[in-house]
Design an enzyme around this catalytic site. Structure first.
Site, mmCIF file in Angstrom:
data_model
loop_
_atom_site.group_PDB
_atom_site.id
_atom_site.type_symbol
_atom_site.label_atom_id
_atom_site.label_comp_id
_atom_site.label_asym_id
_atom_site.label_seq_id
_atom_site.Cartn_x
_atom_site.Cartn_y
_atom_site.Cartn_z
ATOM 1 N N THR B 158 7.991 1.544 0.643
ATOM 2 C CA THR B 158 7.596 0.406 -0.188
ATOM 3 C C THR B 158 8.817 -0.361 -0.713
ATOM 4 O OG1 THR B 158 5.665 1.639 -0.847
ATOM 5 C CG2 THR B 158 6.280 -0.197 -2.261
ATOM 6 N N GLU B 440 -0.505 4.765 -1.176
ATOM 7 C CA GLU B 440 -0.929 5.122 0.189
ATOM 8 C C GLU B 440 -2.088 4.251 0.678
ATOM 9 O OE1 GLU B 440 0.564 7.004 2.233
ATOM 10 O OE2 GLU B 440 2.021 7.804 0.819
#
Lengths: 673, 673
Positions: B158, B440
């Site tokens: 990320t 996720e």
């Protein structure tokens, strides 16, 4: 790493959003403030307090230990009072009691003391209790000292084992005529006072609710002024055990406390005697009217509506601005990542919450207005309107606190992972807002009080009684008036709400009656229907909010362009909640499945129509960057740079290698060598 | 203050609840664990770790500063690894990778490192990435050192500006054939890696996802092993800027970090090359199959289902026990205050959540089983089942995380104000659980992936294709099969679900088609329908869960008494969710308004029927008091005394008069004298 053009991109994104505003922002700002003057006054107060460097934190409270956090907020709280007491201009600006509420509450207050103000209850509960329940002599004795901060009080009602059900309180105050004293005592562990803000370490006095015993009889809970700590040393008095209750989900700096008494004596005159009295000989004099206390509860609960509404304003401002800056994924393959506000699912999270802000505003304003209109006649003993006002304030407190808490959480989640960061401020806004669901009357209890009024009204209507305004639609009507549903105008939708709630109330009333007829005690039948009863109450209050929203927009003194955007928001609110409760509308025949399909398509149209005004709408809430206190929501849109700058301030980042490495990690990593 | 009989009352309340258990608790415990052996093994591991005093905290983490909290959890995390590495019996007990997951995850892990384990991602992401994406040589090079703790890694994907949309990542890894190195670079502020646990201060290595450039072409995101800190000094390497991202709503001790690169060079061989390769001369060799990565995602998402389900188990255990102890208000005037579990509204909050635990369990178990069954054939290149598995894992991840987070919050609120206390542990359970909604794969994105599969399947069915099991009901059927609704059996309700979802999918597919026909680009039409598309997905996954719940209970190897209570829970789950989505059932004609009334009455009956087993049901989750970690939820029910004892430990309570009094409060209070 280079600072590149994407910072300007973010700021340009907001600029572009602002340029396409279809309405007059200032009109909405003043509408919500209650007039041009109030807007000016609010901004001036904000300027005075926010420009004072004493209210800045040296470091984020989250980095500090529990004790240091408390000390830091106490520092600012004391400065706030001093500033207020020393400066006449400020006093004039904010007005006495009202101003203090602004400074403590969810408007300016959250920017000054972020995670709870240990002096808040002194002003919000202690002093108002003395004013509302003390005699003129008692007011004279205590109010001056309280104003100056010479004594600091709190309000101790809730006990470890007893919350919303006031009659269950166990703390006793037994009158001893031989010394003309009350003896305060905590007979059990569950009778320990638990939760009052400021009680742990700050207050030296409290208004304590205790069961009043005199001449061997209990007269129920009454308020007493009780000294807790020595005025000179601040040490807790003999017979008084008190302390802080430990950490919480949020609001960790208002030192919520516990308190128990061991046969602690106070003078007879410390019973607040405006309503009931105990004479020297122990005679109990009952109040002229025991419903008067409801007035205060109406006041407190409507104040909560305004508080939670301001929290939702902050959250939705952050989420909306961030959604106009954040870019993600692809709408059309190969094209640049769009602003996430372009996604219908994102609009669906955010725009109904902007509408909710106005819904709560208009509904709470209406109850507030009615309360102020009739408050004189209430004190003259005219209590006709009290049950309706009480019901509406219970219901709106429950609706606004749960809508706001859920709405804040929706906003937080709509910002993806970054909403989880403290620097977004969404975590704190949530932990503060959700507390309102359980305090000052737990919401499920509130809903069942509303349901009680609905069932009572429904039955009275069937006996030919005339009903009060908010429930008059429960009066039986000829079936023909139900046939409005072919036209999906606002009026028709509001009417559909009435039909749906009437049907719900009718169904559950019949079920209740059926169970009683089959031999069940009423109270057990009530309990066996209470899930449905709570639902009736929720849909009723939703209906009330829709109606007030609509009439509020119709009556608002704004330009047609501004009324246009407000009307679209109101329509969105109606359509959104009808779809959300569609079962009630379908089952009652208020609307048809094909109406629902039409409304779902209209919802999509409304989201698209409102999207261009989204940023301007939250701008019109006119929330100062310091009050927003959010890296994601700041006015200029410079989100990523702010996040980065904020992260760098973490104490862990002041050293490249943390001390804990040498102590714990290195021995592990080197063990196998 | 006297300790009186109400402590015994509380404990007697739970004893009485336990005595009326209608089923065999142990059967449920082993059913959920997956067999008698697994229950024994779990209990033994719990005993070994929970009896180790090194895992006790000297003080509640909430009282500490941010730095001290991190150090305290790092201490325990290191001890955990050492204990594991040094003790062969423990290794055998827990098995290699699986055991570490138990120690890190929401089972035992939450009792050992309460607010996030800085070493968790080393085991949960870093090592599995090397195993799953590294060549055999790479595994040999890194895995031994990682196992021993000689190097500590994390997984950095990320970025500040890029989350769920992997292709949007900006970090680049450009191959330089002249030195046979990759040059890692962060070209913008938004390309900063942001969020990875352990990255801030703990890890010295990371698997970094970056856009692979070679010979002037971009080949998309690939995983690289990157050294971040010097192995000897732990100082960050030149060209690497990293630190901690600051405080969060929860999980504040896993030092989530940021990371950016300035032309940082790593050897070519640090690209994980199991699937794709870059040769010495810069030739890119593409993977044989680029869908293989989906397998890992299925695994990770199902693991999240089990994690969130354990969190919900904890919360509902606390809420149920407390509801059997807490007494409040009056059911019948004049009678003693009843346990709040007697109130239907309280049963309605709690019992459906006990059912939800089983619903998630059976649904996740089914996907898990299928995944394990086909995982061999997936690696052999048979990818037929992957789209369905991928869809189910996306949907169940979204359903379980949002159901669990909302459920935990309902539990917290069902405990009234006391649920807001940290010592209830409900705040931490919430802040941990809610994180799974956005990590996720953000849930809205997950829902739209499910919707994509539904629409694709719906269209394929209309073209005569055969559909996979989970969506086979979308195949057009003769109308007669829809006429099951007169019988409200479980089978009929599941069939009603199929009819309702088919109708929903049909409606939105038609709307999509209509918009495309009127000239809209498909992607825009998709966006304009996406609120409804997400709803389809939610109801589809709810249906799937209902079906798996039902067949799971039917197949369970338990006594009839135990099957009886499970069947009542399953029925409650069905009825609860049909009523909650009643609009879909009414509009599709799957059920009638009078069916709904019948189901509402049945709901009331089910709540009453399950109430006596409530405490025994949560007992059967067999959660150790240390894992519950809650003053409200402890096994013996001694709630109020525990709350009081816990409060006394607050550092603020170690002195009667706090230091902050002298510094801030006294000057204010004495100013006017």
């Amino acid at each position: 790493m280079a600072k590149t053009s994407e910072n300007h991109q973010c700021m340009d994104d907001l600029k572009a959003e602002r340029e396409r505003c279809s309405f007059n922002k200032h009109e909405i700002t003043t509408l919500l403030d209650g007039g041009e003057d109030k807007t000016k006054q609010r901004r001036k107060i904000e300027k005075v307090f926010l420009s004072d460097p004493e209210f800045l934190d040296a470091t984020r409270p989250e980095y500090l230990s529990h004790e240091d956090r408390y000390a830091n907020e106490l520092r600012k709280a004391c400065h706030m009072i001093r500033k207020f007491n020393e400066d006449e201009e400020i006093q004039q600006l904010v007005g006495q009691m009202d101003g203090i509420r602004t400074l403590m509450g969810s408007g300016l207050g959250v920017a000054l003391t972020k995670d709870g103000n240990p002096l808040a209850l002194h002003f919000i509960m202690f002093m108002p209790s003395i004013m509302g329940q003390g005699t003129v002599e008692q007011q004279g004795e205590w109010m001056g000292r309280a104003w100056s901060g010479e004594i600091i009080g709190t309000y101790a009602q809730t006990e470890l084992g007893h919350g919303t059900f006031l009659r269950g309180l166990e703390t006793t105050a037994t009158y001893d005529p031989s010394t003309e004293e009350f003896v305060l005592h905590s007979p059990t562990i569950t009778s320990t006072k638990w939760w009052p803000g400021g009680l742990g370490k700050t207050a030296n006095y409290a208004v304590v609710m205790a069961q009043l015993y005199t001449r061997g009889r209990c007269h129920g809970p009454h308020p007493f002024i009780v000294q807790l700590r020595d005025e000179e040393t601040h040490q807790s008095l003999p017979g008084v055990t008190l302390g802080e209750i430990g950490p919480r989900l949020g609001m960790n700096t208002n030192d919520n406390g516990f308190l128990c008494f061991s046969h602690h004596r106070i003078p007879r005159t410390h019973l607040l005697m405006k309503h009931s009295q105990v004479l020297q000989d122990g005679t109990y004099v009952r109040p002229a009217n025991d419903k008067l206390a409801y007035g205060t509860m109406v006041f407190v609960r409507v104040a909560i509506c305004f508080d939670t509404y301001r929290q939702l304003q902050r959250a939705v401002t952050i989420a909306t601005r961030y959604s106009a800056i954040r870019r993600q994924s692809e709408l059309v393959p190969g094209q640049p990542e769009p602003q996430i506000l372009e996604y219908q699912t994102q609009q669906y999270k955010i725009l109904p919450l902007i509408a909710t802000v106005f819904g709560i505003h208009f509904a709470a304003q209406s109850v507030w207005q009615t309360y102020n209109d009739v408050t004189g006649s209430i004190h003259d003993g005219n209590l006709d309107l009290l049950p309706e006002l009480h019901t509406l304030s219970c219901g709106l407190k429950a609706l606004s606190s749960s809508d706001a808490a859920n709405g804040v959480e929706t906003c937080r989640l709509s910002c993806g992972g970054h909403g989880y960061l403290a620097s977004s401020n969404l975590p704190r806004i949530y932990t503060t807002t959700t507390a309102a669901i359980t305090y000052e009357g737990e919401n499920t209890v509130m809903w069942l009080q509303v349901a009680r009024y609905l069932i009572k009204s429904f039955r009275e209507a069937r006996q030919g009684h005339r009903l009060h305004h908010s429930v008059s639609y429960l009066t039986p009507r000829p079936a023909s008036t139900h046939a409005l549903q072919t036209n999906l105008s606002n009026a028709a939708l509001v009417e559909a709400f009435r039909v749906a709630v009437s049907h719900l109330v009718g169904e559950v009333a019949a079920r209740l009656q059926g169970q009683c007829d089959s031999g069940m005690v009423f109270e057990h039948a009530w309990n066996a229907c209470s899930v449905q009863l709570a639902r009736c109450a929720q849909v009723h209050i939703r209906y009330f909010t829709c109606e007030e929203f609509l009439s509020g927009v119709e009556k608002a003194e704004v330009s047609e362009a501004t009324r246009g955007v407000l009307m679209r928001l109101c329509r969105l609110y109606l359509v959104f909640h009808i779809i959300g409760n569609q079962g009630d509308f379908l089952r009652s025949g208020a609307l048809t499945p094909s109406d629902m399909t039409t409304l779902e398509e209209e919802l999509a149209t409304l989201l698209a129509a409102l999207r261009p005004d989204a940023v301007s709408l939250v701008d019109s809430f006119d929330i100062h960057d310091r009050i927003l206190d959010s890296t994601l929501g700041c006015w200029d849109g410079n989100v990523y740079e702010r996040m980065f700058e904020e992260a760098k301030k973490s104490p862990l980042n002041q050293k490249d290698v943390p001390d804990a490495y040498y102590k714990y990690l290195r021995p592990l990593m080197k063990a196998s060598l």
